[in-house]
Every structure is written in structure tokens, then in C-alpha cells.
Design an enzyme around this catalytic site. Sequence first.
Site, PDB file in Angstrom:
ATOM      1  N   ASP A   1       0.867  -1.184   0.000  1.00  0.00           N
ATOM      2  CA  ASP A   1       0.000   0.000   0.000  1.00  0.00           C
ATOM      3  C   ASP A   1       0.904   1.236   0.000  1.00  0.00           C
ATOM      4  O   ASP A   1       1.843   1.333   0.791  1.00  0.00           O
ATOM      5  CB  ASP A   1      -0.901  -0.017   1.242  1.00  0.00           C
ATOM      6  CG  ASP A   1      -2.039   0.990   1.133  1.00  0.00           C
ATOM      7  OD1 ASP A   1      -3.203   0.579   1.190  1.00  0.00           O
ATOM      8  OD2 ASP A   1      -1.745   2.201   0.993  1.00  0.00           O
ATOM      9  N   ILE A   2       0.620   2.153  -0.893  1.00  0.00           N
ATOM     10  CA  ILE A   2       1.464   3.337  -1.085  1.00  0.00           C
ATOM     11  C   ILE A   2       1.316   4.341   0.068  1.00  0.00           C
ATOM     12  O   ILE A   2       2.181   5.205   0.258  1.00  0.00           O
ATOM     13  CB  ILE A   2       1.122   4.005  -2.464  1.00  0.00           C
ATOM     14  CG1 ILE A   2       2.293   4.804  -2.991  1.00  0.00           C
ATOM     15  CG2 ILE A   2      -0.144   4.810  -2.409  1.00  0.00           C
ATOM     16  CD1 ILE A   2       3.425   3.987  -3.503  1.00  0.00           C
TER      17      ILE A   2
ATOM     18  N   HIS B   1     -10.054  -5.427  -2.438  1.00  0.00           N
ATOM     19  CA  HIS B   1      -8.695  -5.510  -1.900  1.00  0.00           C
ATOM     20  C   HIS B   1      -8.719  -5.901  -0.429  1.00  0.00           C
ATOM     21  O   HIS B   1      -9.511  -5.381   0.351  1.00  0.00           O
ATOM     22  CB  HIS B   1      -7.898  -4.214  -2.106  1.00  0.00           C
ATOM     23  CG  HIS B   1      -8.607  -2.955  -1.713  1.00  0.00           C
ATOM     24  ND1 HIS B   1      -9.647  -2.403  -2.440  1.00  0.00           N
ATOM     25  CD2 HIS B   1      -8.425  -2.134  -0.652  1.00  0.00           C
ATOM     26  CE1 HIS B   1     -10.056  -1.293  -1.858  1.00  0.00           C
ATOM     27  NE2 HIS B   1      -9.338  -1.106  -0.762  1.00  0.00           N
TER      28      HIS B   1
ATOM     29  N   HIS C   1      -6.648  -5.824   2.934  1.00  0.00           N
ATOM     30  CA  HIS C   1      -5.515  -5.157   3.589  1.00  0.00           C
ATOM     31  C   HIS C   1      -4.850  -6.147   4.546  1.00  0.00           C
ATOM     32  O   HIS C   1      -5.524  -6.736   5.403  1.00  0.00           O
ATOM     33  CB  HIS C   1      -6.004  -3.978   4.440  1.00  0.00           C
ATOM     34  CG  HIS C   1      -6.598  -2.829   3.686  1.00  0.00           C
ATOM     35  ND1 HIS C   1      -5.872  -1.739   3.286  1.00  0.00           N
ATOM     36  CD2 HIS C   1      -7.870  -2.583   3.285  1.00  0.00           C
ATOM     37  CE1 HIS C   1      -6.660  -0.865   2.676  1.00  0.00           C
ATOM     38  NE2 HIS C   1      -7.885  -1.355   2.657  1.00  0.00           N
TER      39      HIS C   1
HETATM   40  P1  AMP Z   1      -9.810   2.059   0.293  1.00  0.00           P
HETATM   41  O1  AMP Z   1     -10.664   1.738  -0.907  1.00  0.00           O
HETATM   42  O2  AMP Z   1     -10.407   3.126   1.157  1.00  0.00           O
HETATM   43  O3  AMP Z   1      -9.367   0.824   1.042  1.00  0.00           O
HETATM   44  O4  AMP Z   1      -8.480   2.772  -0.243  1.00  0.00           O
HETATM   45  C1  AMP Z   1      -7.631   2.195  -1.168  1.00  0.00           C
HETATM   46  C2  AMP Z   1      -6.302   1.815  -0.581  1.00  0.00           C
HETATM   47  O5  AMP Z   1      -5.420   1.674  -1.684  1.00  0.00           O
HETATM   48  C3  AMP Z   1      -5.666   2.852   0.360  1.00  0.00           C
HETATM   49  O6  AMP Z   1      -5.112   2.181   1.486  1.00  0.00           O
HETATM   50  C4  AMP Z   1      -4.599   3.510  -0.505  1.00  0.00           C
HETATM   51  O7  AMP Z   1      -3.488   3.945   0.240  1.00  0.00           O
HETATM   52  C5  AMP Z   1      -4.231   2.379  -1.448  1.00  0.00           C
HETATM   53  N1  AMP Z   1      -3.754   2.827  -2.764  1.00  0.00           N
HETATM   54  C6  AMP Z   1      -4.351   3.721  -3.596  1.00  0.00           C
HETATM   55  N2  AMP Z   1      -3.640   3.864  -4.727  1.00  0.00           N
HETATM   56  C7  AMP Z   1      -2.562   3.029  -4.611  1.00  0.00           C
HETATM   57  C8  AMP Z   1      -1.459   2.728  -5.460  1.00  0.00           C
HETATM   58  N3  AMP Z   1      -1.305   3.313  -6.659  1.00  0.00           N
HETATM   59  N4  AMP Z   1      -0.544   1.830  -5.023  1.00  0.00           N
HETATM   60  C9  AMP Z   1      -0.684   1.243  -3.817  1.00  0.00           C
HETATM   61  N5  AMP Z   1      -1.715   1.476  -2.971  1.00  0.00           N
HETATM   62  C10 AMP Z   1      -2.633   2.368  -3.362  1.00  0.00           C
END
Ligand code: AMP
Length: 131
Positions: free
Chosen positions: A29-30, A93, A95
Site C-alpha cells: 500500500d502506497i 482488496h 488489507h
Molecule cells: P480504500 O478503498 O479506502 O481501502 O483505499 C484504497 C487503498 O489503496 C488505500 O489504502 C490507498 O493507500 C491504497 N492505494 C491507492 N492507490 C494506490 C497505489 N497506486 N498503489 C498502492 N496502494 C494504493
Amino acid sequence: MTSIFSKIITGELPAYKVAETEEFLAFLDINPNAKGHILCIPKEEVNKIFELDKDTYGGLMEFSRKVAIGLEKSVSCKRVGMAVVGLEVPHVHVHLIPLNSMGDMDFSRKKNMTDEEFEALTKKIKANIQI
Ligand code: AMP
């Protein structure tokens, strides 16, 4: 619309990839809650986890289990937490978050990491994952 995560799968967007199969991908996760925060996704672009077909759902859990075992060997933590939560990206996704305190599950508290740290961690986790 193509999700950010589908663009990571095709290579259109970069990511710190730690594990991949024909059906699933894991990457850092970025914007991590803790160092080593990983996202595990199905390559099929489905919005919500309970919309996945039974086999893909089971496959994603098994893939996430293997990634979590490799993650726990790679970072200092009490255990790896797992959550399916969030409203930002409409692509399933999971986590995986290394936990040292319950605060590590607080998605409003983030850790800053440099590119070098992301790269070093990717290498270490990759080496510890057996798919
Ligand atoms: P959520 O849908 O609220 O779980 O948010 C999406 C998750 O993806 C968050 O934890 C972001 O930090 C992560 N995220 C978004 N874009 C990227 C990316 N390009 N690479 C890695 N992680 C990402």
C-alpha cells in the site's frame, strides 16, 4: 471505468509488487498504516468482496494467507491483521497490516516511507513469500 488497481495489474501504473499468480496480485500500500501494509487483489475487476464468485473468494483468502505468512517473517510485529474495508477504490482488496498495537488498524494514521524503504521492503517480503 478501469480501476487504479487494474492499471497496476497491466503495468500502466507502477507498484511495489510482492507476489503474483495468474489470478491474484499483492503489492505494498502506497500510503501504509504500518510498514509492510500490503493489498491483495483479484485480477478480475470486481467492486465488492461479497460479489466475488465462491472460487475466487476462496482463492483470494488462500493467496492472502500465504502472503501474510511471508509478511510476518519480514517485519517486526505481533501478528498480521486483515481487513476488507474502505470506500476509495472500487476493486476488491484485502488489507494485510503488521500489528504492534491496535492503532495500526487506524486508517487515519499513516506512516511515511521513502522510495528506498519501499524497495528494500518489497525485496525482503518477496523473498519470504512462498506461493
Ligand atoms: P480504500 O478503498 O479506502 O481501502 O483505499 C484504497 C487503498 O489503496 C488505500 O489504502 C490507498 O493507500 C491504497 N492505494 C491507492 N492507490 C494506490 C497505489 N497506486 N498503489 C498502492 N496502494 C494504493
